[in-house]
Design an enzyme around this catalytic site. Structure first.
Site, short mmCIF file in Angstrom:
data_model
loop_
_atom_site.label_atom_id
_atom_site.label_comp_id
_atom_site.label_asym_id
_atom_site.label_seq_id
_atom_site.Cartn_x
_atom_site.Cartn_y
_atom_site.Cartn_z
N ASP A 82 40.38 47.12 114.46
CA ASP A 82 39.40 46.02 114.46
C ASP A 82 38.05 46.51 113.92
OD1 ASP A 82 38.56 43.43 115.08
OD2 ASP A 82 37.99 43.93 117.14
N HIS A 180 30.78 37.48 119.63
CA HIS A 180 31.46 38.51 120.43
C HIS A 180 30.80 38.63 121.81
CE1 HIS A 180 32.53 40.24 116.30
NE2 HIS A 180 33.68 39.89 116.85
N GLY A 181 31.60 38.91 122.83
CA GLY A 181 31.06 39.08 124.18
C GLY A 181 30.98 37.74 124.90
N HIS A 208 37.16 35.14 115.62
CA HIS A 208 36.66 36.22 116.47
C HIS A 208 35.92 35.61 117.66
CE1 HIS A 208 37.15 39.98 113.99
NE2 HIS A 208 37.68 39.04 113.23
N ASN A 230 41.01 36.53 118.38
CA ASN A 230 40.71 37.82 119.01
C ASN A 230 40.18 37.68 120.43
OD1 ASN A 230 41.30 38.83 116.51
ND2 ASN A 230 39.26 39.65 116.09
N THR A 233 36.62 41.04 125.29
CA THR A 233 35.86 41.12 126.55
C THR A 233 36.69 40.65 127.75
OG1 THR A 233 33.88 40.71 125.24
CG2 THR A 233 33.66 40.43 127.61
#
Ligand code: 13P
Length: 284
Positions: A82, A180-181, A208, A230, A233
């Site tokens: 990744d 992300h997160g 993502h 994806n 987390t």
């Protein structure tokens, strides 16, 4: 037989309107939990490795046990690197046996992003290794790549067509507003843009930043053609909460294997929900 690249699984997903989850595993326990769940649900799966995990465990040791786990699965398992910004590391992982890699040159101007991504595609394809590329910049922190909200930008439709044509990537991640997160506020998602890109680009699309998206948002992306989504987390949260609850409930326990078993179950429960939500069960 089950150790495959992403090509077949992503095209089947796109054709049949489901998505293959790509879970960022962090060690053997989490990889086993993911693959055992995929086997039990007859679902294809992508074992995704962040660069920090590759460096922490060591590429050879990591691919050693991932290959073993993937090979003994009767269902398709891809092993995908990744967000790799390091060309030498991406090539090293291809040499060692990853079946798929993402080269992330998305912070470069588009011409340079295309040049770098194409060079990895040219290196990977003779080994039958698939390649994912990204256009635009996805906000949040993934591994050591941190993109502030101000620096995040969406992929244009024209840029996406050019990028996919000129790089020859097998999977394409256009930035459309996910991050992300954990989401700190409601994400502004550009479904219209995602749809236009999907109509103009044959290559399977990747979303993502799966953690924290609602069921409705997942279903919408899948209905618009997302073939790979994806999840990183959420796996880390499940892992740590499984460990934490076991320690709290069993303060006298001194057997690490029962601690592991609990974490494995918590990860498996999270994965099961995702496979079901993505309609990936019985697709292997
Ligand atoms: P999350 O951590 O938000 O699940 O994002 C995962 C991801 O997109 C990895 O590339």
């Amino acid at each position: 037989m089950a150790y495959v690249n992403m090509y077949g699984m992503l095209h089947a997903a796109k054709r049949n309107h489901y998505a293959v989850p790509a879970f960022n595993i962090v060690n053997e326990l989490s990889a086993r939990a993911v693959v055992n769940t995929a086997i039990s649900l007859k679902a294809p799966v992508i074992l995704q490795t962040s660069v920090s995990t590759v460096k922490h465990i060591g590429p050879a040791a990591l691919i050693g046990f991932l290959k073993e786990i993937a090979h003994r699965a009767p269902t398709p398992v891809a092993v995908h690197l990744d967000h790799c910004t390091d060309i030498a590391l991406a090539k090293h992982c291809i040499d060692l046996g990853w079946t798929s890699v993402m080269i992330d040159a998305s912070m470069q101007p588009i011409e340079e992003n295309i040049r770098i991504t194409r060079s990895i595609v040219e290196y990977a394809h003779p080994f039958d290794v698939t390649v994912e590329g990204e256009l635009g910049a996805i906000a949040g922190a993934e591994d050591n790549i941190v993109v502030s909200n101000q620096d995040a930008f969406l992929a244009s439709v024209e840029g996406s067509v050019l990028f996919v044509q000129q790089t020859g990537v097998d999977a394409f991640a256009p930035a459309v507003g996910t991050a992300h997160g954990q989401y700190k506020s409601e994400p502004k998602l550009d479904f219209q843009r995602f749809q236009e890109i999907q109509e103009k680009v044959e290559t399977p699309l990747v979303v993502h930043g799966g953690t924290g998206l609602s069921d409705e948002v997942f279903r919408k992306f899948i209905s618009l053609g997302a073939a790979k989504i994806n999840i990183s987390t959420a796996l880390k949260i499940a892992y740590c909460s499984g460990m934490r609850s076991f320690v709290i409930d069993n303060p006298e326990n001194t057997n690490p294997l029962s601690l592991d078993a609990n974490a494995e179950q918590t990860i498996a429960a999270m994965c099961r929900e995702i496979f079901e939500l993505f309609s990936a069960c019985n697709q292997a």
